[in-house]
Write a protein that holds these residues in place. Structure first.
Motif, mmCIF file in Angstrom:
data_model
loop_
_atom_site.group_PDB
_atom_site.id
_atom_site.type_symbol
_atom_site.label_atom_id
_atom_site.label_comp_id
_atom_site.label_asym_id
_atom_site.label_seq_id
_atom_site.Cartn_x
_atom_site.Cartn_y
_atom_site.Cartn_z
ATOM 1 N N GLY A 68 -3.742 -16.154 4.363
ATOM 2 C CA GLY A 68 -3.743 -14.852 3.705
ATOM 3 C C GLY A 68 -4.875 -14.672 2.712
ATOM 4 O O GLY A 68 -4.782 -13.836 1.808
ATOM 5 N N TRP A 71 -6.320 -11.127 2.276
ATOM 6 C CA TRP A 71 -5.394 -10.272 1.525
ATOM 7 C C TRP A 71 -5.526 -10.524 0.024
ATOM 8 O O TRP A 71 -5.729 -9.582 -0.767
ATOM 9 C CB TRP A 71 -3.975 -10.559 2.012
ATOM 10 C CG TRP A 71 -2.895 -9.726 1.384
ATOM 11 C CD1 TRP A 71 -3.043 -8.546 0.717
ATOM 12 C CD2 TRP A 71 -1.494 -10.011 1.390
ATOM 13 N NE1 TRP A 71 -1.810 -8.068 0.307
ATOM 14 C CE2 TRP A 71 -0.850 -8.949 0.705
ATOM 15 C CE3 TRP A 71 -0.716 -11.048 1.917
ATOM 16 C CZ2 TRP A 71 0.527 -8.912 0.526
ATOM 17 C CZ3 TRP A 71 0.646 -10.995 1.745
ATOM 18 C CH2 TRP A 71 1.267 -9.947 1.051
ATOM 19 N N TYR A 213 2.214 -16.927 0.287
ATOM 20 C CA TYR A 213 2.091 -15.726 1.118
ATOM 21 C C TYR A 213 3.433 -14.998 1.180
ATOM 22 O O TYR A 213 3.494 -13.770 1.081
ATOM 23 C CB TYR A 213 1.646 -16.166 2.512
ATOM 24 C CG TYR A 213 1.448 -15.049 3.510
ATOM 25 C CD1 TYR A 213 0.186 -14.489 3.706
ATOM 26 C CD2 TYR A 213 2.507 -14.573 4.291
ATOM 27 C CE1 TYR A 213 -0.015 -13.482 4.641
ATOM 28 C CE2 TYR A 213 2.322 -13.569 5.221
ATOM 29 C CZ TYR A 213 1.056 -13.025 5.397
ATOM 30 O OH TYR A 213 0.873 -12.025 6.325
ATOM 31 N N SER A 247 -4.560 -3.004 -1.159
ATOM 32 C CA SER A 247 -4.337 -4.321 -0.561
ATOM 33 C C SER A 247 -3.201 -4.322 0.456
ATOM 34 O O SER A 247 -2.827 -5.385 0.961
ATOM 35 C CB SER A 247 -4.048 -5.358 -1.658
ATOM 36 O OG SER A 247 -2.860 -5.033 -2.361
ATOM 37 N N PHE A 249 -1.407 -4.027 4.025
ATOM 38 C CA PHE A 249 -1.905 -4.423 5.348
ATOM 39 C C PHE A 249 -2.459 -3.212 6.095
ATOM 40 O O PHE A 249 -3.523 -3.289 6.728
ATOM 41 C CB PHE A 249 -0.787 -5.088 6.159
ATOM 42 C CG PHE A 249 -1.240 -5.560 7.520
ATOM 43 C CD1 PHE A 249 -1.933 -6.751 7.660
ATOM 44 C CD2 PHE A 249 -0.979 -4.792 8.652
ATOM 45 C CE1 PHE A 249 -2.371 -7.174 8.907
ATOM 46 C CE2 PHE A 249 -1.412 -5.209 9.900
ATOM 47 C CZ PHE A 249 -2.109 -6.409 10.034
ATOM 48 N N PHE A 268 -6.999 -9.064 10.953
ATOM 49 C CA PHE A 268 -5.800 -8.328 10.540
ATOM 50 C C PHE A 268 -4.976 -8.015 11.783
ATOM 51 O O PHE A 268 -5.077 -6.935 12.358
ATOM 52 C CB PHE A 268 -6.198 -7.057 9.791
ATOM 53 C CG PHE A 268 -7.029 -7.325 8.564
ATOM 54 C CD1 PHE A 268 -6.440 -7.756 7.393
ATOM 55 C CD2 PHE A 268 -8.413 -7.186 8.593
ATOM 56 C CE1 PHE A 268 -7.203 -8.024 6.263
ATOM 57 C CE2 PHE A 268 -9.186 -7.452 7.478
ATOM 58 C CZ PHE A 268 -8.578 -7.882 6.306
ATOM 59 N N GLY A 271 0.106 -9.544 9.971
ATOM 60 C CA GLY A 271 0.381 -9.601 8.544
ATOM 61 C C GLY A 271 1.841 -9.742 8.202
ATOM 62 O O GLY A 271 2.305 -9.216 7.191
#
Length: 313
Positions: A68, A71, A213, A247, A249, A268, A271
């Motif tokens: 992640g 992200w 995460y 931020s 997804f 991506f 997620g």
């Protein structure tokens, strides 16, 4: 700064193009017993990295591939912008959002680290490296380090799809083949269980914040608030909502073509959490349970991962 973004996207796309003309056995090289992608890393860069001088106000994100990091990178760069009294996404925040160098510390040419000495503070860096392979100055400087970890079954699942979508990594005909490599230390950036074990030695340091995460997925707002507190950045509700929106997804996937070029869709994918249940057999699940129990379960990082909650069917 738009040129900086194009330069960084170009680096990845050029690496992908180069990898397309290479044999599978040429895609990775070994350095100090760990495999790395040939088209984005090099022994010369690793050697130059050893003498890299970190600053106390550097911001470093450490995370194994597919944990992640893209992200959390978005969240951290927005918080850096806010700390500089800038609004994320506005023209005035462009310095924080558009890095002059590719943010992954070990990716790039050997001259990168000399160029980084000229970058303004705070410098933001990301790394997939284990702590013993990072320059000593990073720990001596007492710079803030955000350690991002994710449950190993979802890491493996995401890494499998990533490897099959990205030319610079070896692809796999079957999940079973990938699982065997993942469990036998044949992955780029090394074994995830060893990665967790090595970073666990640093988990109690005051300048290191460990984030999972899963906790970010459970409560994004609380996670951003905790990260901002560790940063020492007071956040208004408006700023918090802006960071959360940018931020998300959905937002990052929508903008991925601009931010990450042609590999955006690969980076991506879903997620989510628990996608491992779509791939793991019962035997594979039990094998990973056994290895986790043997190497990580009783450690601080092992407990933080809530393995029973996220990795037991």
């Amino acid at each position: 700064m738009e040129e900086s973004r194009k330069k960084i996207v170009g680096l990845v796309e050029n690496a992908e193009a180069a990898a397309n003309s290479m044999r599978r056995d040429e895609l990775l090289f070994s350095y100090k017993g760990i495999l790395y992608p040939t088209t984005v890393c090099s022994p010369e860069s690793f050697k130059a990295l050893e003498s890299f001088e970190a600053r106390r106000d550097d911001v470093i994100l450490a995370g194994y591939p597919k944990s992640g990091t893209n992200w959390l990178s978005q969240i951290l760069t927005d918080l850096i912008a806010i700390s500089q009294k800038k609004t994320p996404g506005s023209e005035s925040s462009v310095n924080a959002e558009e890095p002059e160098e590719f943010p992954y510390l070990e990716v790039g040419d050997a001259g990168k680290y000399e160029r980084m000495t000229k970058l303004p503070s705070p410098r933001f860096m990301v790394t997939h490296l284990r702590p013993e392979n990072l320059p000593k100055s990073i720990f001596q400087s007492n710079a803030k380090i955000f350690l991002l970890i994710r449950n190993p079954k979802d890491v493996a699942t995401s890494y499998y799809h990533y490897s099959n979508g990205l030319a610079l990594l070896p692809s796999y005909e079957t999940w079973d083949d990938f699982f065997t490599d993942f469990m036998t230390r044949k992955m780029s950036w090394g074994c995830y269980f060893e990665y967790l074990s090595e970073w666990n030695k640093y988990a109690d340091k005051e300048n290191i914040m460990t984030i999972t995460y899963e906790e970010m997925k459970e409560n994004p707002a609380l996670s951003v608030k905790n990260i901002a507190t560790f940063f020492g950045i007071p956040l208004t509700e408006e700023q918090l909502h802006l960071v959360l929106h940018r931020s998300s997804f959905q937002s990052m996937k929508k903008n991925s073509d601009k931010t990450h070029g042609s590999v955006g869709n690969i980076l991506f994918r879903k997620g989510g959490v628990s996608d491992w249940k779509n791939l793991f057999t019962d035997d594979q699940s039990k094998e990973m349970d056994r290895v986790f129990e043997e190497h990580i379960a009783g450690t601080k990082l092992g407990k933080k991962l809530k393995y029973d909650l996220y990795c037991k069917a």
